[in-house]
Design a protein around this motif. Sequence first.
Motif, PDB file in Angstrom:
ATOM      1  N   VAL C  30       0.844  -1.199   0.000  1.00  0.00           N
ATOM      2  CA  VAL C  30       0.000   0.000   0.000  1.00  0.00           C
ATOM      3  C   VAL C  30       0.877   1.246   0.000  1.00  0.00           C
ATOM      4  CG1 VAL C  30      -1.552   1.384   1.432  1.00  0.00           C
ATOM      5  CG2 VAL C  30      -2.054  -1.031   1.035  1.00  0.00           C
ATOM      6  N   ALA C  31       1.903   1.207   0.857  1.00  0.00           N
ATOM      7  CA  ALA C  31       2.777   2.374   0.966  1.00  0.00           C
ATOM      8  C   ALA C  31       3.451   2.666  -0.368  1.00  0.00           C
ATOM      9  CB  ALA C  31       3.821   2.146   2.051  1.00  0.00           C
ATOM     10  N   VAL C  32       3.871   1.621  -1.063  1.00  0.00           N
ATOM     11  CA  VAL C  32       4.535   1.820  -2.357  1.00  0.00           C
ATOM     12  C   VAL C  32       3.527   2.307  -3.398  1.00  0.00           C
ATOM     13  CG1 VAL C  32       5.673   0.636  -4.262  1.00  0.00           C
ATOM     14  CG2 VAL C  32       6.373   0.164  -1.896  1.00  0.00           C
ATOM     15  N   THR C  33       2.367   1.641  -3.444  1.00  0.00           N
ATOM     16  CA  THR C  33       1.349   1.998  -4.436  1.00  0.00           C
ATOM     17  C   THR C  33       0.925   3.470  -4.297  1.00  0.00           C
ATOM     18  OG1 THR C  33       0.552  -0.254  -4.226  1.00  0.00           O
ATOM     19  CG2 THR C  33      -0.840   1.261  -5.445  1.00  0.00           C
ATOM     20  N   ALA C  34       0.963   3.955  -3.067  1.00  0.00           N
ATOM     21  CA  ALA C  34       0.544   5.333  -2.830  1.00  0.00           C
ATOM     22  C   ALA C  34       1.382   6.323  -3.633  1.00  0.00           C
ATOM     23  CB  ALA C  34       0.628   5.656  -1.342  1.00  0.00           C
ATOM     24  N   PHE C  35       2.602   5.898  -3.975  1.00  0.00           N
ATOM     25  CA  PHE C  35       3.490   6.790  -4.737  1.00  0.00           C
ATOM     26  C   PHE C  35       3.467   6.487  -6.229  1.00  0.00           C
ATOM     27  CE2 PHE C  35       5.045   7.133  -0.433  1.00  0.00           C
ATOM     28  CZ  PHE C  35       5.213   8.508  -0.296  1.00  0.00           C
ATOM     29  N   TRP C  36       2.487   5.678  -6.645  1.00  0.00           N
ATOM     30  CA  TRP C  36       2.302   5.450  -8.060  1.00  0.00           C
ATOM     31  C   TRP C  36       1.125   6.282  -8.545  1.00  0.00           C
ATOM     32  CZ3 TRP C  36       2.628  -0.655  -7.865  1.00  0.00           C
ATOM     33  CH2 TRP C  36       3.965  -1.011  -7.653  1.00  0.00           C
ATOM     34  N   GLY C  37       0.839   6.150  -9.838  1.00  0.00           N
ATOM     35  CA  GLY C  37      -0.300   6.894 -10.373  1.00  0.00           C
ATOM     36  C   GLY C  37      -1.027   6.046 -11.386  1.00  0.00           C
ATOM     37  N   GLN C  38      -1.984   6.667 -12.082  1.00  0.00           N
ATOM     38  CA  GLN C  38      -2.651   5.991 -13.181  1.00  0.00           C
ATOM     39  C   GLN C  38      -2.421   6.839 -14.428  1.00  0.00           C
ATOM     40  OE1 GLN C  38      -6.667   5.662 -11.690  1.00  0.00           O
ATOM     41  NE2 GLN C  38      -6.542   3.446 -11.642  1.00  0.00           N
ATOM     42  N   ARG C  52       1.823  12.966  -6.523  1.00  0.00           N
ATOM     43  CA  ARG C  52       0.605  13.628  -6.963  1.00  0.00           C
ATOM     44  C   ARG C  52      -0.585  13.317  -6.043  1.00  0.00           C
ATOM     45  NH1 ARG C  52       0.135  11.600 -12.459  1.00  0.00           N
ATOM     46  NH2 ARG C  52      -1.194  10.003 -11.579  1.00  0.00           N
ATOM     47  N   ASN C  53      -0.693  12.016  -5.650  1.00  0.00           N
ATOM     48  CA  ASN C  53      -1.829  11.626  -4.816  1.00  0.00           C
ATOM     49  C   ASN C  53      -1.866  12.411  -3.515  1.00  0.00           C
ATOM     50  OD1 ASN C  53      -2.720   9.583  -6.634  1.00  0.00           O
ATOM     51  ND2 ASN C  53      -1.018   8.299  -5.914  1.00  0.00           N
ATOM     52  N   PHE C  54      -0.674  12.555  -2.918  1.00  0.00           N
ATOM     53  CA  PHE C  54      -0.619  13.261  -1.633  1.00  0.00           C
ATOM     54  C   PHE C  54      -0.917  14.738  -1.822  1.00  0.00           C
ATOM     55  CE2 PHE C  54       1.874   9.444  -1.015  1.00  0.00           C
ATOM     56  CZ  PHE C  54       1.308   8.961   0.154  1.00  0.00           C
ATOM     57  N   PRO C 240     -15.726   4.479   3.947  1.00  0.00           N
ATOM     58  CA  PRO C 240     -16.455   4.526   2.680  1.00  0.00           C
ATOM     59  C   PRO C 240     -15.707   5.304   1.601  1.00  0.00           C
ATOM     60  CG  PRO C 240     -17.910   5.009   4.512  1.00  0.00           C
ATOM     61  CD  PRO C 240     -16.531   4.970   5.067  1.00  0.00           C
ATOM     62  N   LEU C 241     -14.969   6.333   2.007  1.00  0.00           N
ATOM     63  CA  LEU C 241     -14.213   7.124   1.029  1.00  0.00           C
ATOM     64  C   LEU C 241     -13.168   6.254   0.321  1.00  0.00           C
ATOM     65  CD1 LEU C 241     -13.632  10.028  -0.087  1.00  0.00           C
ATOM     66  CD2 LEU C 241     -11.840  10.176   1.645  1.00  0.00           C
ATOM     67  N   VAL C 242     -12.439   5.466   1.111  1.00  0.00           N
ATOM     68  CA  VAL C 242     -11.416   4.604   0.517  1.00  0.00           C
ATOM     69  C   VAL C 242     -12.057   3.526  -0.333  1.00  0.00           C
ATOM     70  CG1 VAL C 242      -9.657   2.882   1.034  1.00  0.00           C
ATOM     71  CG2 VAL C 242      -9.672   5.043   2.247  1.00  0.00           C
ATOM     72  N   TYR C 243     -13.187   2.987   0.172  1.00  0.00           N
ATOM     73  CA  TYR C 243     -13.895   1.973  -0.609  1.00  0.00           C
ATOM     74  C   TYR C 243     -14.312   2.557  -1.954  1.00  0.00           C
ATOM     75  CZ  TYR C 243     -17.535  -1.227  -2.113  1.00  0.00           C
ATOM     76  OH  TYR C 243     -18.291  -2.086  -2.859  1.00  0.00           O
ATOM     77  N   GLN C 244     -14.860   3.772  -1.906  1.00  0.00           N
ATOM     78  CA  GLN C 244     -15.309   4.436  -3.124  1.00  0.00           C
ATOM     79  C   GLN C 244     -14.152   4.567  -4.117  1.00  0.00           C
ATOM     80  OE1 GLN C 244     -16.268   8.665  -2.710  1.00  0.00           O
ATOM     81  NE2 GLN C 244     -18.227   8.299  -3.733  1.00  0.00           N
ATOM     82  N   GLN C 245     -13.001   5.021  -3.615  1.00  0.00           N
ATOM     83  CA  GLN C 245     -11.864   5.245  -4.509  1.00  0.00           C
ATOM     84  C   GLN C 245     -11.282   3.937  -5.027  1.00  0.00           C
ATOM     85  OE1 GLN C 245     -10.909   8.052  -5.816  1.00  0.00           O
ATOM     86  NE2 GLN C 245     -12.272   9.350  -4.625  1.00  0.00           N
ATOM     87  N   ALA C 246     -11.218   2.920  -4.163  1.00  0.00           N
ATOM     88  CA  ALA C 246     -10.556   1.674  -4.567  1.00  0.00           C
ATOM     89  C   ALA C 246     -11.476   0.787  -5.387  1.00  0.00           C
ATOM     90  CB  ALA C 246     -10.061   0.927  -3.338  1.00  0.00           C
ATOM     91  N   ALA C 247     -12.699   0.564  -4.908  1.00  0.00           N
ATOM     92  CA  ALA C 247     -13.550  -0.442  -5.532  1.00  0.00           C
ATOM     93  C   ALA C 247     -14.462   0.141  -6.594  1.00  0.00           C
ATOM     94  CB  ALA C 247     -14.386  -1.148  -4.464  1.00  0.00           C
ATOM     95  N   LEU C 248     -14.754   1.420  -6.532  1.00  0.00           N
ATOM     96  CA  LEU C 248     -15.701   1.980  -7.482  1.00  0.00           C
ATOM     97  C   LEU C 248     -15.022   2.892  -8.510  1.00  0.00           C
ATOM     98  CD1 LEU C 248     -18.588   2.741  -4.977  1.00  0.00           C
ATOM     99  CD2 LEU C 248     -18.261   0.729  -6.410  1.00  0.00           C
ATOM    100  N   VAL C 249     -14.158   3.785  -8.020  1.00  0.00           N
ATOM    101  CA  VAL C 249     -13.426   4.631  -8.973  1.00  0.00           C
ATOM    102  C   VAL C 249     -12.238   3.852  -9.551  1.00  0.00           C
ATOM    103  CG1 VAL C 249     -12.231   6.840  -9.253  1.00  0.00           C
ATOM    104  CG2 VAL C 249     -14.146   6.657  -7.677  1.00  0.00           C
ATOM    105  N   PHE C 254      -4.541   6.215  -5.492  1.00  0.00           N
ATOM    106  CA  PHE C 254      -5.078   7.296  -4.687  1.00  0.00           C
ATOM    107  C   PHE C 254      -5.653   6.750  -3.372  1.00  0.00           C
ATOM    108  CE2 PHE C 254      -8.424  10.437  -3.599  1.00  0.00           C
ATOM    109  CZ  PHE C 254      -7.561  11.487  -3.316  1.00  0.00           C
ATOM    110  N   ALA C 255      -6.367   5.609  -3.481  1.00  0.00           N
ATOM    111  CA  ALA C 255      -6.909   4.981  -2.275  1.00  0.00           C
ATOM    112  C   ALA C 255      -5.766   4.629  -1.321  1.00  0.00           C
ATOM    113  CB  ALA C 255      -7.705   3.731  -2.641  1.00  0.00           C
TER     114      ALA C 255
END
Lengths: 361, 352, 285
Positions: C30-38, C52-54, C240-249, C254-255
């Motif tokens: 998770v920590a590594v992914t946080a510094f990636w993007g799409q 960018r995410n931060f 719910p915010l993280v769920y929204q970003q990870a599972a729906l968006v 970013f999640a």
Amino acid sequence: MSDAYLTIADLRVGFASVPVVRDVSLAVQRGEFLVLLGPSGCGKSTILKTLAGLIAANAGTIALDGTRLDPVPPHRRDIGLVFQNYALFPHMSVAANVRFGLDMRGVSRAEADSRVAEALAMVRLADVEYRLPSQLSGGQQQRVALARALVVRPRLLLLDEPLSNLDAALRAQMRFELKDLHRRAGLTTIMVTHDQMEAMAMADRIAVMQAGAIRQIGTPADIYDRPGDAFVATFVGTPPAALLPLSVAADGAVRIAGLPWSPPPAIAAALAPGDALLCLRPERAVLVAPDTAGALPARVVGAEYFGADWLVHVTVGATPAIVRTGGPAARGDMVGVLISVEAPLFDASGARRIDRIFSMS
Amino acid sequence: MRLRSKRAWRAVRRAVFWGVLGLGLIGARPASAQDFSGKTLVVGVWGGDIERLIREHVVAALEKETGAKVELLLGGTGDRLAKIYAERTHPTMDVAFLNIYESPQALKDGVVDAPDPSAPYYKTIWPGMNNGCYAMSLNGLGIAYSKKLVTSPPEWADMWKPAYKGKIALPPYPGSEDDGVLAVAARLAGADEHSADKAFSKLAELKPIATTYTSLDQVFGLMGSGEVAMAPMIGGYAMAALKKDPDIGFVYPKSPGPVLVRDMLCLVHNSPNPELAKKFAALALGVELQTAYATELYFGPTNMNVKVPPAMANDVIASPEQVKSLLTLDWPYIITQRAAWTDRWNKEILGD
Amino acid sequence: MPLSRLLPIIPLAPACLLMGVMFLLPFGMVAVTAFWGQAPGSWLVDEAFTTRNFARILADPYFVLVIGRTLRIGVEAAVICLLLGLPVASVIVRARGQVRGLLLVLMLLPMVCGALVQTLGMLNLFGLAGVVNGALKQLGLIDRSIRFLGNETGVLLGLIQAFLPLMVLPLVTVLGRIPPDLPAAAASLGASRLRVLQRIMLPLAGPGIAAGAILVFSASVTSFVTPQILGQGHVQMFGPLVYQQAALVLDWPFASALCVVMLAALALAAALLAGVARLAARPRA
Ligand SMILES: Nc1ncnc2c1ncn2[C@@H]1O[C@H](COP(=O)(O)OP(=O)(O)O)[C@@H](O)[C@H]1O
Ligand SMILES: [Mg+2]
């Protein structure tokens, strides 16, 4: 009675309607060291906690120095209680434990400092003041608990089996120190113990308790020499005294523990027809030849050696008894037991001493 | 002689040994391309009625025909997408059911295979429906409403009537229902889904949203107690549920027409069992399952050959006219706006 | 290192391995992914390093607001659970034998059912179409349902209901270990009830209070079902915010970044609480 420092009248305490303390009345003089002595579970701690206000009494009154204590909450009673398990505050240093009562009384910092130091010096603990209770030995913890109670100069000091958790050597030393401390501080003290030796050694007066009631109050000598009933007679003294059933027929024939016995003339003269219990203390009898005049017929069942003396276990009829002697005796031997000093005599139920004391002489 | 015969015997034994071994090895290979015993096809799909119908009408038949096992991995599309994206280079899933707004993006990202126009099951699907993957079911976004509060079947614009202020429920964003509602709002404001500002400001007029509903029972309960008047809802689910409740109605509005939403069947790119996956697709898109979808779930069939019973004609999207009346959104565009619209939804529709 | 010194550590290996695999590894990812993007217009993860995410989280007051609200609700839940839990735990500790066991089981029962069942129960009770509103309407006291849920109070109510046992259990443990003679001794030394609580009970219960507070706080700030269902879209929280970003968006980087920011906030809070507890438990000179 009315001029006593502490007066307890008809005190009754129970837990969930099970009576634990039954109609206890007691008067303690200022500066006195009174010991509550009794087997464990007889209600001694309950009396102390009731005095301290930690348990509510069901009935009765308590007055200290002329004022009723009953309506006073525990933290205003000014009574120092040293718990059986010390109840030191584990998160506070020794000094903080001792200081606690002074803090609660708003004593100034400087005065508190000097009184804590003084109290710790009195119990010879000045060098461990910054340790936690868990870093102390049992004896040290006991002394911290004592210092904590003493430092506030309570109106009454209550000690609940203060020596019971110590080893034999330390107990003997602390027994002496505690008594010495009492002499120096002059605090009116009630101490609880189930150890009759401790009681004898320390008390000005002893109150012997059984099943929530006081059986007898008196000086150690009173209790030992003139026990009020068979319970007190056997509970006080080690090893315990034997109670031998005695019967005197109408024609004057005497049987002891079922065996015919011709008592010495002095005793015979004191006896009246009827049943009674003869109290035989080990240190107040001697072993003699079986045919000695006036001796009780007995059989040796064993002997224990203690260096200074022997304890010879015998049976008189079917009743076991112990005699302290200067030498051994062989198991199976028939011997005579000669009552050497005056011995108390109780009625057949053991509830009352028959006020006729007899002896050899 | 004895020696020679012994040696000969040994030679025979050796020949038999190797021969048997060789035959065994040959035998272990599939006898023909049709034998899939020992293989397991992994299909990612929703649990519940959909899973049940797929088991009954596809899995049983496929396992019998091929000797393979079919494993259904149940979950939402988020789970499946996470899996096929993460396993992009070494997929373990063969077939994934996705939503219409997800499949074009999945194709663009190369995690699923494009529909094959030469496949027989491609040709039986309504023209123009295979966006990104194969269209599995047709559904319209309509309005479920409380008959007590809304006396006649409503139009989209009725949701904005002052009488219903604070009594409109919406599902959580993002999802095809909410995207559909945004697109409708945009059209009511004289634009379309490409004008996000108009869509959001029009939809924001509905505030406060009565509740964000996470289950149909929940929203039907609120309709029963008069707390919710209308809720945009996907026809299939609503139809199935409201048959039990006479006080709740469902309508496919006309201006604009119901928003077309679709479940899509996707063949995962580079999947371990592509042949099996195609067989699965043929069965899933075939008449039998599509008929069951229609009659049991009120999901419109994508297969033109399915005959829906006349009694259900109004409830299930199946006729060419009905299909034509549906409003088709620019899903590939919408999906590119997802992150931004999620932020806007959180703030402008739900925020104070 | 000689084998004999290693031996006592060997039994710890499975637990360490499990922790490593189950917790540290995913957390590291998770920590590594946080510094990636799409990549723009794609759900494919672009593994090029980016902050960018931060930047997006810190720049958008919405995310700061949600995280702030989540932390605040977490603190509120912990404090209220403490206030409710202290008397409950005292009663349980004072109860004898079987009664005590029964009370503990009753206390734990809701936890056994899981968050979803409890939350749906709350919904049935306090929802607009729920039992309470229904009863009030039947009694003619109201004609339109009162909105108990769909606001912070409702979410808080649900969190407290769900996580009270997390506070009570450690409190029962610490309070049960305080010998009854300690408060009695303090009283006999002149301490009023308040002083006993302040100088004896609270410091000794400190570790339990800290543990309970951290548990309730952590469970509240990471909860998903309760804010999702009881918040009804009106009270956005972190779960719910993280769920929204990870599972729906489907924006996992970013999640992940949201999770990292939250974990940092949690670590800070835990360190703070632990510090306070240590201060309170420090022996007084
Ligand atoms: N809190 C309590 N609840 C119920 N019974 C108690 C309680 N404390 C003591 N008792 C009972 O009261 C009796 C006297 O106890 P205690 O005063 O502690 O005896 P002692 O100190 O003489 O050994 C015992 O039988 C004990 O079991
Ligand atoms: Mg006791």
